[in-house]
Design an enzyme around this catalytic site. Structure first.
Site, mmCIF file in Angstrom:
data_model
loop_
_atom_site.group_PDB
_atom_site.id
_atom_site.type_symbol
_atom_site.label_atom_id
_atom_site.label_comp_id
_atom_site.label_asym_id
_atom_site.label_seq_id
_atom_site.Cartn_x
_atom_site.Cartn_y
_atom_site.Cartn_z
ATOM 1 N N GLY A 68 0.802 -1.221 0.000
ATOM 2 C CA GLY A 68 0.000 0.000 0.000
ATOM 3 C C GLY A 68 0.834 1.270 0.000
ATOM 4 C CG ASN A 69 4.877 1.321 1.655
ATOM 5 O OD1 ASN A 69 4.580 0.247 1.125
ATOM 6 N ND2 ASN A 69 6.113 1.635 1.962
ATOM 7 C CE LYS A 111 3.366 -7.477 3.242
ATOM 8 N NZ LYS A 111 2.446 -7.154 2.150
ATOM 9 C CE LYS A 159 -8.839 -6.140 3.589
ATOM 10 N NZ LYS A 159 -7.550 -6.001 4.242
HETATM 11 P P1 ADP Z 1 1.372 -3.948 2.670
HETATM 12 O O1 ADP Z 1 0.542 -2.761 2.311
HETATM 13 O O2 ADP Z 1 2.749 -3.874 2.117
HETATM 14 O O3 ADP Z 1 0.686 -5.261 2.409
HETATM 15 P P2 ADP Z 1 1.037 -4.536 5.516
HETATM 16 O O4 ADP Z 1 0.822 -3.457 6.523
HETATM 17 O O5 ADP Z 1 -0.093 -5.435 5.180
HETATM 18 O O6 ADP Z 1 1.641 -3.787 4.245
HETATM 19 O O7 ADP Z 1 2.267 -5.470 5.984
HETATM 20 C C1 ADP Z 1 3.515 -4.909 6.411
HETATM 21 C C2 ADP Z 1 3.518 -4.723 7.922
HETATM 22 O O8 ADP Z 1 3.562 -5.987 8.581
HETATM 23 C C3 ADP Z 1 4.724 -4.016 8.495
HETATM 24 O O9 ADP Z 1 4.601 -2.626 8.409
HETATM 25 C C4 ADP Z 1 4.758 -4.502 9.939
HETATM 26 O O10 ADP Z 1 4.174 -3.545 10.800
HETATM 27 C C5 ADP Z 1 3.851 -5.731 9.955
HETATM 28 N N1 ADP Z 1 4.432 -6.928 10.547
HETATM 29 C C6 ADP Z 1 3.742 -7.803 11.310
HETATM 30 N N2 ADP Z 1 4.491 -8.823 11.710
HETATM 31 C C7 ADP Z 1 5.739 -8.604 11.191
HETATM 32 C C8 ADP Z 1 6.968 -9.338 11.239
HETATM 33 N N3 ADP Z 1 7.078 -10.469 11.916
HETATM 34 N N4 ADP Z 1 8.050 -8.832 10.594
HETATM 35 C C9 ADP Z 1 7.937 -7.677 9.885
HETATM 36 N N5 ADP Z 1 6.799 -6.946 9.804
HETATM 37 C C10 ADP Z 1 5.702 -7.404 10.434
HETATM 38 MG MG MG Z 2 -1.031 -6.079 3.427
#
Ligand code: ADP
Ligand code: MG
Length: 312
Positions: A11-12, A276, A129
Site C-alpha cells: 500500500g505504501n 505475506k 475484511k
Molecule cells: P502492505 O501494504 O505492504 O501489504 P502490511 O501493513 O499489510 O503492508 O504489511 C507490512 C507490515 O507488517 C509491516 O509494516 C509490519 O508492521 C507488519 N508486521 C507484522 N508482523 C511482522 C513481522 N514479523 N516482521 C515484519 N513486519 C511485520
Molecule cells: Mg497487506
C-alpha cells in the site's frame, strides 16, 4: 528469455499513512517503485506487477456514498475495477517515464483482471475484511436492514461494512500476460487482488461483493505465469521474529521448513505479515524463491543483497 518475476507492491508504494489521496501525491510516491522496476528491467528480468488498492477503493466507496442520491452507487467489484483502471494508469505512466530515463526500449501495459473465487469459499460465511467509511450505530442498523450488509464495530471508531475475503482460484488473462512478457512488455495486472467473480452452474461469470488479498493473488499469478521469483515489496526491510519486541531479529535467508516453524510459533501478524509469509511459503515450496523486502531495495533483494529470501 529473462528470469520471470512477479512483484506485489504494498500500500505504501501508492499512498502513505496520513497522506492526502491526491493524484499528485500518489504519482510522486509511485516514482520510487517505478525506479526500482526500471532497474530490475535493466537486469533483464521479465516483470509482472500487482498492487494493493485499500485506500483508493475506500475513497471510491465514499464518493458513491456521498453521491448516492445523484448517481446510483456501483457494486464493490465495479469499484475494484475502477481502482485497477486509475491506479494502473498512474503506475504505467511513472514506470514508462522511469524506463525512458534509463533509455530502455521496454514498455508497459495494464490489464483489467478478473479473479475467480469459489462461491462456497468459507469466507462467505464469515465476512471479516473492513472496507469504506465509518457509520454510527443507527446507520449501521439501517444498512443491515436495507442492504443486508454485515457491519462490525471497528476498534471504538464506529461501524464499518465487512466483506468476505475468499481465496483466489484462477486469474484471468494469464496467456495474454505470458505473450506480452515475451515481447519485452512489463505487465500490471490483478490490482487490488483482482475483480472478484464466480462461475455459476451454467459456467457464466458474475461479479461478487468481496475483496481478495493482493499477496494471495500475486502468488497465484506467479504460479500461473510460471515465475521464477515472487516478491512482495512493503514498508519494512525484512521479516522479523519477535517483531516489535526488544529481542526482535531480522530474517535474511531461510528455508521453507524454517519459515513454517516461525509461522507456527505465531511471529507473523494476521492481516499484515501473516498473508505475506503464507504466500511466500506456498510459492517457495515448489522449489522457487519468494522475497519480502522494502520498496526501495527490490533490485538489491533480487541480487541477494537485501530483504528476506525464502527458498524451497
Ligand atoms: P502492505 O501494504 O505492504 O501489504 P502490511 O501493513 O499489510 O503492508 O504489511 C507490512 C507490515 O507488517 C509491516 O509494516 C509490519 O508492521 C507488519 N508486521 C507484522 N508482523 C511482522 C513481522 N514479523 N516482521 C515484519 N513486519 C511485520
Ligand atoms: Mg497487506
Amino acid at each position: 528469455m529473462g528470469t520471470r518475476v512477479v512483484i506485489a507492491l504494498g500500500g505504501n508504494a501508492i499512498l502513505r499513512p496520513k497522506q492526502e489521496a491526491t493524484v499528485e501525491i500518489q504519482l510522486k510516491n509511485l516514482e520510487t517503485s517505478a525506479e526500482q522496476i526500471a532497474k530490475i528491467e535493466k537486469l533483464n528480468y521479465e516483470v509482472v506487477l500487482t498492487h494493493g488498492n485499500g485506500p483508493q477503493v475506500g475513497n471510491i466507496l465514499r464518493q458513491n456514498e456521498v453521491a448516492k442520491d445523484v448517481v446510483p452507487p456501483a457494486p464493490l467489484e465495479v469499484c475494484n475495477a475502477e481502482s485497477q483502471g486509475f491506479i494502473g494508469y498512474m503506475m504505467e505512466q511513472t514506470i514508462k517515464n522511469a524506463l525512458r530515463k534509463n533509455d530502455s526500449d521496454a514498455t508497459v501495459v495494464t490489464l483489467h483482471t478478473q479473479t475467480e473465487v469459489d462461491r462456497c469459499d468459507q469466507a462467505f460465511q464469515q465476512p471479516n475484511k473492513p472496507i469504506g467509511i465509518f457509520y454510527d450505530e443507527a446507520e449501521a442498523e439501517q444498512l443491515i436492514k436495507e442492504k443486508s450488509w454485515t457491519m462490525m464495530e471497528d476498534a471504538g471508531r464506529g461501524y464499518r461494512r465487512v466483506v468476505p475475503s475468499p481465496m483466489p482460484l484462477l486469474i484471468h488473462g494469464m496467456d495474454a500476460i505470458s505473450h506480452l512478457l515475451s515481447k519485452n512488455i512489463i505487465v500490471i495486472a490483478g490490482g487490488g487482488g483482482g475483480i472478484p467473480v464466480y462461475r455459476d452452474d451454467e459456467g457464466m461469470l458474475h461479479g461478487l461483493e468481496a475483496v481478495i488479498d493482493k499477496d494471495r493473488t500475486g502468488k497465484k499469478m506467479a504460479e500461473q505465469v510460471n515465475a521464477d521469483v515472487f516478491m512482495m515489496l512493503t514498508d519494512v526491510p525484512n521479516v522479523y521474529i519477535n517483531y516489535g519486541k526488544p529481542n526482535q531479529k531480522k530474517l535474511e535467508e531461510l528455508s521453507v521448513a524454517e519459515a513454517e516453524q516461525y509461522m507456527a510459533e505465531g511471529h507473523f501478524a494476521d492481516g499484515s505479515m501473516g498473508p505475506k509469509m503464507e504466500a511466500a511459503i506456498s510459492f517457495a515450496k515448489n522449489g522457487r524463491k519468494a522475497i519480502i523486502c522494502a520498496l526501495d531495495e527490490a533490485d538489491l533483494a533480487l541480487q541477494g543483497k537485501a530483504g528476506t529470501i525464502i527458498s524451497g
